[in-house]
Design a protein around this motif. Structure first.
Motif, short mmCIF file in Angstrom:
data_model
loop_
_atom_site.label_atom_id
_atom_site.label_comp_id
_atom_site.label_asym_id
_atom_site.label_seq_id
_atom_site.Cartn_x
_atom_site.Cartn_y
_atom_site.Cartn_z
N CYS A 110 7.16 -2.55 1.85
CA CYS A 110 6.05 -1.60 1.90
C CYS A 110 5.04 -2.07 2.93
O CYS A 110 5.15 -3.19 3.46
CB CYS A 110 5.39 -1.46 0.53
SG CYS A 110 4.46 -2.92 0.00
N SER A 111 4.07 -1.23 3.21
CA SER A 111 2.97 -1.62 4.10
C SER A 111 2.10 -2.60 3.34
O SER A 111 1.24 -2.22 2.54
CB SER A 111 2.16 -0.38 4.51
OG SER A 111 1.11 -0.74 5.38
N ARG A 112 2.33 -3.89 3.57
CA ARG A 112 1.79 -4.94 2.70
C ARG A 112 0.26 -4.98 2.70
O ARG A 112 -0.36 -5.10 1.64
CB ARG A 112 2.35 -6.29 3.15
CG ARG A 112 2.22 -7.40 2.12
CD ARG A 112 2.80 -8.69 2.66
NE ARG A 112 2.80 -9.75 1.66
CZ ARG A 112 2.90 -11.04 1.95
NH1 ARG A 112 3.01 -11.42 3.21
NH2 ARG A 112 2.89 -11.95 0.99
N THR A 113 -0.34 -4.90 3.87
CA THR A 113 -1.80 -4.95 3.93
C THR A 113 -2.42 -3.82 3.14
O THR A 113 -3.38 -4.02 2.37
CB THR A 113 -2.28 -4.88 5.39
OG1 THR A 113 -1.79 -6.00 6.11
CG2 THR A 113 -3.80 -4.86 5.46
N ASP A 114 -1.89 -2.61 3.29
CA ASP A 114 -2.46 -1.45 2.60
C ASP A 114 -2.24 -1.52 1.11
O ASP A 114 -3.12 -1.16 0.32
CB ASP A 114 -1.87 -0.16 3.18
CG ASP A 114 -2.17 -0.02 4.66
OD1 ASP A 114 -3.30 0.39 5.00
OD2 ASP A 114 -1.29 -0.33 5.49
N TYR A 115 -1.06 -1.99 0.69
CA TYR A 115 -0.80 -2.13 -0.74
C TYR A 115 -1.80 -3.09 -1.39
O TYR A 115 -2.43 -2.76 -2.41
CB TYR A 115 0.63 -2.62 -0.99
CG TYR A 115 0.85 -3.06 -2.43
CD1 TYR A 115 0.96 -2.13 -3.46
CD2 TYR A 115 0.89 -4.42 -2.76
CE1 TYR A 115 1.12 -2.53 -4.77
CE2 TYR A 115 1.05 -4.83 -4.07
CZ TYR A 115 1.16 -3.88 -5.07
OH TYR A 115 1.31 -4.29 -6.38
N TRP A 116 -1.97 -4.27 -0.80
CA TRP A 116 -2.85 -5.25 -1.42
C TRP A 116 -4.32 -4.85 -1.30
O TRP A 116 -5.12 -5.21 -2.16
CB TRP A 116 -2.60 -6.64 -0.83
CG TRP A 116 -1.34 -7.25 -1.38
CD1 TRP A 116 -0.16 -7.44 -0.73
CD2 TRP A 116 -1.14 -7.72 -2.72
NE1 TRP A 116 0.77 -8.00 -1.58
CE2 TRP A 116 0.19 -8.19 -2.81
CE3 TRP A 116 -1.95 -7.80 -3.85
CZ2 TRP A 116 0.73 -8.73 -3.98
CZ3 TRP A 116 -1.43 -8.34 -5.02
CH2 TRP A 116 -0.11 -8.79 -5.08
N ARG A 117 -4.68 -4.08 -0.28
CA ARG A 117 -6.04 -3.56 -0.23
C ARG A 117 -6.29 -2.60 -1.40
O ARG A 117 -7.36 -2.59 -2.00
CB ARG A 117 -6.32 -2.87 1.11
CG ARG A 117 -7.78 -2.43 1.23
CD ARG A 117 -8.13 -2.03 2.66
NE ARG A 117 -7.41 -0.87 3.14
CZ ARG A 117 -6.42 -0.90 4.02
NH1 ARG A 117 -6.02 -2.05 4.53
NH2 ARG A 117 -5.82 0.22 4.39
N GLY A 118 -5.28 -1.80 -1.74
CA GLY A 118 -5.41 -0.93 -2.91
C GLY A 118 -5.57 -1.72 -4.20
O GLY A 118 -6.38 -1.37 -5.06
N VAL A 119 -4.81 -2.82 -4.32
CA VAL A 119 -4.92 -3.67 -5.50
C VAL A 119 -6.31 -4.30 -5.59
O VAL A 119 -6.94 -4.31 -6.65
CB VAL A 119 -3.82 -4.76 -5.49
CG1 VAL A 119 -4.06 -5.79 -6.60
CG2 VAL A 119 -2.44 -4.13 -5.63
N VAL A 120 -6.80 -4.84 -4.47
CA VAL A 120 -8.11 -5.49 -4.48
C VAL A 120 -9.22 -4.47 -4.68
O VAL A 120 -10.21 -4.74 -5.38
CB VAL A 120 -8.31 -6.29 -3.17
CG1 VAL A 120 -9.75 -6.79 -3.05
CG2 VAL A 120 -7.35 -7.46 -3.13
N ASP A 121 -9.08 -3.27 -4.12
CA ASP A 121 -10.06 -2.22 -4.38
C ASP A 121 -10.13 -1.92 -5.87
O ASP A 121 -11.20 -1.62 -6.41
CB ASP A 121 -9.70 -0.95 -3.61
CG ASP A 121 -10.32 -0.91 -2.22
OD1 ASP A 121 -10.99 -1.89 -1.83
OD2 ASP A 121 -10.15 0.12 -1.52
#
Length: 269
Positions: A110-121
């Motif tokens: 997956c688009s790793r940066t975007d996935y983890w930004r969603g998690v941190v958000d």
């Protein structure tokens, strides 16, 4: 397949839904996915509703609470009922029903940066400690999610963190500070990132801009060395004690112990 997790907005949506969402109903029948945020964060839900390949509504809800001075709290709620999309979200890790200890990073690329930004958000925090040091943290009860975040911290910043649940409620709090926090904020919230909660993107900009105080750079300049295959062979050498391996690698015993544990977990699979 209508949801490609390599597309940035899909990956971000999965991370946010895993942390701030609620998936209910039946994947073979009726059900819905909801993400409820403070009304001040409505813009990101409206943007997602416009990007997703199905009908998604964004409504408002006003509640009376005991947790604010006004006792009135307004939220924005994104709702999705489309069965095909919900099935694909479930396959990507947005589980149906109680999820706090079950969510995990998507099982496919997956688009790793975007996935983890969603998690941190959703479940993360960014800011500054009382001592003025920047930090980025994630709190979760999911073993798979916290291990995934620990791996991310190591990959992006070099920091080694071990997910250990606390004894009170079984949740894990993983955090990096100072240079590591600034590096992670730069990775999670790069210039021009479109999807993010505005307040967290603003905090990330402050964390990204942090520099060690003049004259104290040496206190913050310690960097974790990446592990090489040669290092790993020393760590796993049955003829060496942990103390001997640590001396040979010029590392601490705790780092050698953690690396040995992680390599054995990988072997077991």
């Amino acid at each position: 397949m209508v949801l490609d997790p390599n597309v940035p907005h899909v990956a971000y949506f999965v991370g946010l839904a895993q942390t701030d969402g609620h998936h209910s109903g039946d994947l073979r029948g009726k059900g819905r996915l909801e993400i409820e945020l403070s009304a001040r964060d409505a813009a990101v839900l409206e943007r997602l509703a416009a990007l997703l390949p199905c009908y998604a509504s964004v409504g408002r809800r006003t509640r009376t609470t005991n947790f604010s001075r006004s006792r009135v709290h307004e939220t924005a709620i994104l709702r999705i009922y489309d069965r095909t999309v919900r099935r694909e979200l479930a396959a990507l890790g947005v589980v149906v029903g109680p999820k706090s200890d079950k969510v995990a990073p998507p099982p496919v690329p997956c688009s790793r940066t975007d996935y983890w930004r969603g998690v941190v958000d959703g479940d993360g925090s960014l800011g500054f400690t009382a001592a003025g040091r920047p930090f980025v943290s994630l709190v979760s009860a999911s073993p798979a999610l916290t291990q995934g975040f620990a791996d991310l911290l190591h990959d992006v910043t070099g920091a080694v963190r071990t997910p250990r649940p606390n004894t009170r409620d079984g949740v894990v709090n993983l955090m990096v500070q100072s240079n590591e926090a600034a590096a992670l904020a730069r990775w999670l919230y790069p210039d021009g990132c479109e999807l993010a909660l505005t307040r967290k993107r603003d905090q990330a900009a402050r964390v990204r801009a942090w520099r060690p105080p003049a004259g104290s750079e040496h206190r913050y300049g310690v960097r974790q060395r990446a592990w090489t295959p040669q290092d790993d062979s020393v760590v796993l050498d049955p003829g060496l004690t942990q103390a001997e391996a640590a001396r040979r690698l010029d590392r601490t015993m705790s780092s050698v112990s953690m690396r040995r544990w992680r390599l054995r977990q990988i072997e077991q699979g």
